[in-house]
Design a protein around this motif. Structure first.
Motif, PDB file in Angstrom:
ATOM      1  N   ASP A 102      17.445   2.176  55.029  1.00 14.28           N
ATOM      2  CA  ASP A 102      18.437   3.089  54.467  1.00 14.28           C
ATOM      3  C   ASP A 102      18.173   4.495  55.005  1.00 14.28           C
ATOM      4  OD1 ASP A 102      16.193   4.018  53.027  1.00 14.28           O
ATOM      5  OD2 ASP A 102      16.703   2.804  51.280  1.00 14.28           O
ATOM      6  N   ARG A 103      18.982   5.440  54.547  1.00 13.86           N
ATOM      7  CA  ARG A 103      18.869   6.819  55.030  1.00 13.86           C
ATOM      8  C   ARG A 103      17.523   7.427  54.670  1.00 13.86           C
ATOM      9  NH1 ARG A 103      23.079  10.706  52.503  1.00 13.86           N
ATOM     10  NH2 ARG A 103      21.684  10.395  50.735  1.00 13.86           N
ATOM     11  N   ASP A 104      17.042   7.165  53.469  1.00 15.64           N
ATOM     12  CA  ASP A 104      15.759   7.735  53.052  1.00 15.64           C
ATOM     13  C   ASP A 104      14.639   7.321  53.997  1.00 15.64           C
ATOM     14  OD1 ASP A 104      16.884   9.022  50.930  1.00 15.64           O
ATOM     15  OD2 ASP A 104      15.878   7.854  49.371  1.00 15.64           O
ATOM     16  N   GLU A 105      14.635   6.066  54.388  1.00 17.16           N
ATOM     17  CA  GLU A 105      13.576   5.580  55.275  1.00 17.16           C
ATOM     18  C   GLU A 105      13.642   6.274  56.636  1.00 17.16           C
ATOM     19  OE1 GLU A 105      12.380   1.348  57.306  1.00 17.16           O
ATOM     20  OE2 GLU A 105      12.753   1.341  55.126  1.00 17.16           O
ATOM     21  N   LEU A 106      14.845   6.491  57.129  1.00 15.78           N
ATOM     22  CA  LEU A 106      15.001   7.180  58.410  1.00 15.78           C
ATOM     23  C   LEU A 106      14.596   8.642  58.297  1.00 15.78           C
ATOM     24  CD1 LEU A 106      15.873   7.574  61.312  1.00 15.78           C
ATOM     25  CD2 LEU A 106      18.251   7.699  60.545  1.00 15.78           C
ATOM     26  N   VAL A 107      15.027   9.318  57.243  1.00 18.15           N
ATOM     27  CA  VAL A 107      14.675  10.731  57.072  1.00 18.15           C
ATOM     28  C   VAL A 107      13.166  10.871  56.908  1.00 18.15           C
ATOM     29  CG1 VAL A 107      14.932  12.759  55.592  1.00 18.15           C
ATOM     30  CG2 VAL A 107      16.922  11.359  56.125  1.00 18.15           C
ATOM     31  N   PHE A 108      12.544   9.980  56.164  1.00 21.11           N
ATOM     32  CA  PHE A 108      11.093  10.010  55.989  1.00 21.11           C
ATOM     33  C   PHE A 108      10.404   9.896  57.343  1.00 21.11           C
ATOM     34  CE2 PHE A 108       6.889   8.350  55.263  1.00 21.11           C
ATOM     35  CZ  PHE A 108       6.464   8.931  54.079  1.00 21.11           C
ATOM     36  N   ALA A 109      10.852   8.942  58.173  1.00 19.32           N
ATOM     37  CA  ALA A 109      10.245   8.744  59.498  1.00 19.32           C
ATOM     38  C   ALA A 109      10.460   9.971  60.378  1.00 19.32           C
ATOM     39  CB  ALA A 109      10.837   7.505  60.165  1.00 19.32           C
ATOM     40  N   SER A 159      24.297  10.731  57.789  1.00 20.36           N
ATOM     41  CA  SER A 159      24.692   9.331  57.586  1.00 20.36           C
ATOM     42  C   SER A 159      24.158   8.489  58.734  1.00 20.36           C
ATOM     43  CB  SER A 159      26.214   9.196  57.507  1.00 20.36           C
ATOM     44  OG  SER A 159      26.803   9.322  58.790  1.00 20.36           O
ATOM     45  N   LEU A 160      23.821   7.242  58.421  1.00 18.30           N
ATOM     46  CA  LEU A 160      23.308   6.349  59.458  1.00 18.30           C
ATOM     47  C   LEU A 160      24.375   6.071  60.509  1.00 18.30           C
ATOM     48  CD1 LEU A 160      21.122   3.787  57.465  1.00 18.30           C
ATOM     49  CD2 LEU A 160      20.487   5.960  58.517  1.00 18.30           C
ATOM     50  N   ARG A 161      25.616   6.036  60.094  1.00 15.51           N
ATOM     51  CA  ARG A 161      26.694   5.813  61.065  1.00 15.51           C
ATOM     52  C   ARG A 161      26.783   6.971  62.061  1.00 15.51           C
ATOM     53  NH1 ARG A 161      30.080   1.655  60.223  1.00 15.51           N
ATOM     54  NH2 ARG A 161      29.977   0.579  58.214  1.00 15.51           N
ATOM     55  N   ALA A 162      26.616   8.196  61.555  1.00 14.95           N
ATOM     56  CA  ALA A 162      26.661   9.351  62.446  1.00 14.95           C
ATOM     57  C   ALA A 162      25.486   9.324  63.417  1.00 14.95           C
ATOM     58  CB  ALA A 162      26.648  10.639  61.629  1.00 14.95           C
ATOM     59  N   VAL A 163      24.337   8.923  62.934  1.00 19.48           N
ATOM     60  CA  VAL A 163      23.171   8.806  63.817  1.00 19.48           C
ATOM     61  C   VAL A 163      23.431   7.750  64.884  1.00 19.48           C
ATOM     62  CG1 VAL A 163      20.733   8.174  63.939  1.00 19.48           C
ATOM     63  CG2 VAL A 163      21.548   9.597  62.059  1.00 19.48           C
ATOM     64  N   ALA A 164      24.012   6.634  64.476  1.00 18.16           N
ATOM     65  CA  ALA A 164      24.325   5.565  65.431  1.00 18.16           C
ATOM     66  C   ALA A 164      25.271   6.074  66.513  1.00 18.16           C
ATOM     67  CB  ALA A 164      24.938   4.378  64.695  1.00 18.16           C
TER      68      ALA A 164
END
Length: 205
Positions: A61-68, A40-45
């Motif tokens: 969104d999460r997909d964009e972060l996971v892709f990167a 989750s983006l909140r957990a990453v934050a």
């Protein structure tokens, strides 16, 4: 980083630094989770020590972060694979074998990332274009053995695909069935090189 730990604000112009910190945190967490949907983006934050809104500044969104994150991981893997090949010298068989052995070592250390890279929902839903370089280099490594007369002339891309499928199967079993009674991965890789690539035993060992 603990959720309660305060974080110094990046100076002006350091947005790219924060973006990299977010990617690095996502990589650590994906390796621990082995599942992109569990991230989750909140957990990453919280891991980075920033507000969740700060993540959205860099990733929609999460997909964009996971892709990167997976793109970064693949870039690092390609670099390390190149170094492993170079350490084996100029012999194409030794270079190919070193490449495959390094992949085995990498998977042991980054089994969660391996699962996300190859078995995740994102992998099924999106075209991870950066993975193509892995296939391109694998084909080139097999072609080099053929060009040197050390392997029978054949369709290098097809042979590399068969080899890739075999190696991925071998490492996947080790990840998903850790209690399985298996031979050393190096022994399996040597058999794959002989049976699938057509290398002579004396060239492999």
């Amino acid at each position: 980083m603990d959720a309660g730990t305060s974080r110094s604000r990046n100076r002006r112009g350091q947005g790219e630094l924060l973006r990299q910190e977010i990617i690095d945190a996502a990589l650590r967490m994906l390796n621990e989770l082995g599942d992109d949907e569990a991230l989750s983006l909140r957990a990453v934050a919280r891991e980075v020590g920033i507000a969740a809104t700060s993540v959205y500044i860099h990733f929609a969104d999460r997909d964009e972060l996971v892709f990167a994150a997976l793109e970064q991981s693949t870039t690092n893997l390609l670099r390390d694979l190149g170094q492993a090949e170079d350490s084996a010298g100029d012999d194409p068989v030794r270079r190919l074998r070193a490449r495959l052995l390094f992949l085995g070592t990498w998977v042991r250390e980054y089994s969660g990332l391996y699962k996300v890279l190859h078995e995740s929902t994102l992998n099924r839903r999106m075209h991870l274009v950066f993975k193509e370089e892995l296939s391109t280099r694998a084909t080139a490594a097999v072609q080099a053995c053929m060009d040197a007369g050390l392997a029978p002339a054949d369709d290098a891309a097809a042979v590399a695909l068969d080899l890739r499928a075999a190696v991925h199967g071998a490492v996947s079993i080790r990840i998903n069935e850790p209690e399985a009674d298996l031979p050393p991965l190096a022994d399996q890789i040597d058999r794959f090189l002989v049976k699938l690539v057509g290398l002579r035993i004396e060239h492999v060992f």
